[in-house]
Design a protein around this motif. Structure first.
Motif, mmCIF file in Angstrom:
data_model
loop_
_atom_site.group_PDB
_atom_site.id
_atom_site.type_symbol
_atom_site.label_atom_id
_atom_site.label_comp_id
_atom_site.label_asym_id
_atom_site.label_seq_id
_atom_site.Cartn_x
_atom_site.Cartn_y
_atom_site.Cartn_z
ATOM 1 N N CYS A 216 -2.753 39.012 63.552
ATOM 2 C CA CYS A 216 -3.447 37.770 63.176
ATOM 3 C C CYS A 216 -4.567 38.027 62.166
ATOM 4 C CB CYS A 216 -4.029 37.127 64.438
ATOM 5 S SG CYS A 216 -5.060 35.696 64.077
ATOM 6 N N ARG A 250 -9.818 34.607 72.684
ATOM 7 C CA ARG A 250 -9.209 34.787 71.349
ATOM 8 C C ARG A 250 -9.074 33.437 70.637
ATOM 9 N NH1 ARG A 250 -5.157 35.950 67.754
ATOM 10 N NH2 ARG A 250 -3.612 34.514 68.597
ATOM 11 N N CYS A 258 -7.647 29.688 62.309
ATOM 12 C CA CYS A 258 -6.195 29.723 62.524
ATOM 13 C C CYS A 258 -5.515 28.724 61.584
ATOM 14 C CB CYS A 258 -5.900 29.355 63.982
ATOM 15 S SG CYS A 258 -4.152 29.086 64.304
ATOM 16 N N CYS A 261 0.031 29.853 61.397
ATOM 17 C CA CYS A 261 1.113 30.640 60.772
ATOM 18 C C CYS A 261 2.162 31.036 61.796
ATOM 19 C CB CYS A 261 0.543 31.877 60.078
ATOM 20 S SG CYS A 261 0.012 33.195 61.208
ATOM 21 N N GLY A 262 1.829 30.936 63.077
ATOM 22 C CA GLY A 262 2.824 31.173 64.137
ATOM 23 C C GLY A 262 3.094 32.628 64.451
ATOM 24 N N CYS A 264 1.344 35.004 66.006
ATOM 25 C CA CYS A 264 1.009 35.526 67.339
ATOM 26 C C CYS A 264 2.141 35.234 68.325
ATOM 27 C CB CYS A 264 -0.330 34.978 67.828
ATOM 28 S SG CYS A 264 -0.557 33.212 67.580
HETATM 29 S S1 SF4 Z 1 -1.089 31.134 64.417
HETATM 30 FE FE1 SF4 Z 1 -1.728 32.941 65.613
HETATM 31 S S2 SF4 Z 1 -1.510 34.667 64.178
HETATM 32 FE FE2 SF4 Z 1 -1.535 32.784 62.918
HETATM 33 S S3 SF4 Z 1 -3.696 32.486 62.360
HETATM 34 FE FE3 SF4 Z 1 -3.316 31.294 64.213
HETATM 35 S S4 SF4 Z 1 -3.953 32.620 65.896
HETATM 36 FE FE4 SF4 Z 1 -3.641 33.934 64.095
#
Ligand code: SF4
Ligand code: SF4
Ligand code: SF4
Length: 296
Positions: A216, A250, A258, A261-262, A264
């Motif tokens: 991330c 988190r 955030c 972007c998916g 995680c």
């Molecule tokens: S979707 Fe997940 S990986 Fe992407 S920016 Fe948000 S928390 Fe981070």
């Protein structure tokens, strides 16, 4: 697009405008890619653009020394902007090679639709708003919206908002928010006790691998609170209570950063629907502060 990317990247390296290129190359599994980070013009012909360039490459920026040319889809470009706003990287040190993005194909959705493993598929070809999957020599068409990731279904800015080079024409947004947020809405419709039991069960199979954190771009603390020993915020053992608390904290840390972007959720080996937390937080930030990360 791929040819244009290679010639732009080669020119950037050869003219000394960047020290590194960050893009994607073919992965070791079928229908996958892996990040390619290089200083060498000879590697540039390995760069690819295809419907499987899933990683948010912005995650590498803060660690690279010198000027960087980086391939960025819409969500990735927003993460880059967010990192600039947080003074993690300097705009002048980055050349953003923007990719207008019609959505990334979720191979697990295709596996479920055709009932076959990715290794048994002959080909997957995106053509406009259709995707043709060939198995045992026979092709079957699916609508793009059936096979792209849930976050791509709800993508508001598929064309990079900030770029130095744009590799194609801006692409229209697929935006089907109801489909994109279906799992989240199912959870919101549950009674609190039922929802609590759901998350308790989900986090009981978190193995605390930290892939969700490491992938991330918004998770950039040099020392993560989970690794602090004085005070110790969380037990190092992956108990469900601590696993859940890890994600709660988190989520608060990435709120306003955030970009949905998916990544995680995609990388979680426990298949925990982490986006049900992050996208909901994205909505809350939007409602409370009229703010969308990386757009301004
Ligand atoms: S979707 Fe997940 S990986 Fe992407 S920016 Fe948000 S928390 Fe981070
Ligand atoms: S979220 Fe948007 S920009 Fe990012 S991969 Fe999906 S469609 Fe592309
Ligand atoms: S990626 Fe999944 S299993 Fe790994 S720490 Fe994150 S939630 Fe837990």
């Amino acid at each position: 697009m791929e040819q244009r990317l290679r010639s732009e990247a080669k020119a950037l390296l050869e003219k000394g405008k960047v020290d590194n290129i960050v893009g994607f190359e073919r992965g070791s599994l079928n229908f996958s890619t892996t990040p390619l980070i290089t200083k060498e013009a000879v590697d540039i012909d390995r760069l690819v653009i295809n419907p499987f360039i899933v990683n948010n490459l912005a995650v590498f920026l803060a660690e690279l020394k010198g000027k960087v040319g980086i391939v960025a889809k819409g969500c990735d470009s927003r993460s880059i902007v967010s990192l600039i706003q947080d003074n993690k990287v300097v705009r002048e040190d980055i050349v953003i090679i923007g990719v207008p993005c019609p959505g990334m194909i979720d191979v697990t959705k295709i596996e479920a639709l055709v009932g076959r493993d990715r290794d048994e598929l002959d080909n997957i070809v995106r053509d406009g708003d259709k995707v043709m999957v060939t198995v045992d020599g026979k092709g079957k068409d699916f609508a793009l919206s059936e096979v792209i990731f849930d976050n791509c279904l709800g993508c508001e800015f598929p064309t990079p908002q900030e770029y130095d080079v744009l590799l194609g024409e801006p692409t229209p947004s697929v935006t089907d928010k109801a489909a994109s947020c279906a799992k989240i809405n199912e959870l919101k419709a549950m009674a609190p006790k039922e929802r609590w039991e759901f998350w308790k069960e989900q986090f009981s199979h978190c193995i605390r691998c930290y892939a969700c954190r490491n992938v991330c771009p918004a998770c950039f603390c040099k020392r993560c609170f989970v690794e602090e020993s004085e005070p110790q915020w969380l037990a190092p053992m992956p108990r469900w209570q601590d696993n859940l608390m890890f994600q709660v904290v988190r989520n608060i840390h990435v709120a306003g950063r955030c970009t949905d972007c998916g990544e995680c959720e995609r990388v979680c080996p426990g298949n925990i629907p982490l986006r049900s937390l992050t996208r909901e937080m994205y909505e809350i930030v939007g409602d409370l502060f009229q703010f969308k990360a990386g757009v301004d």
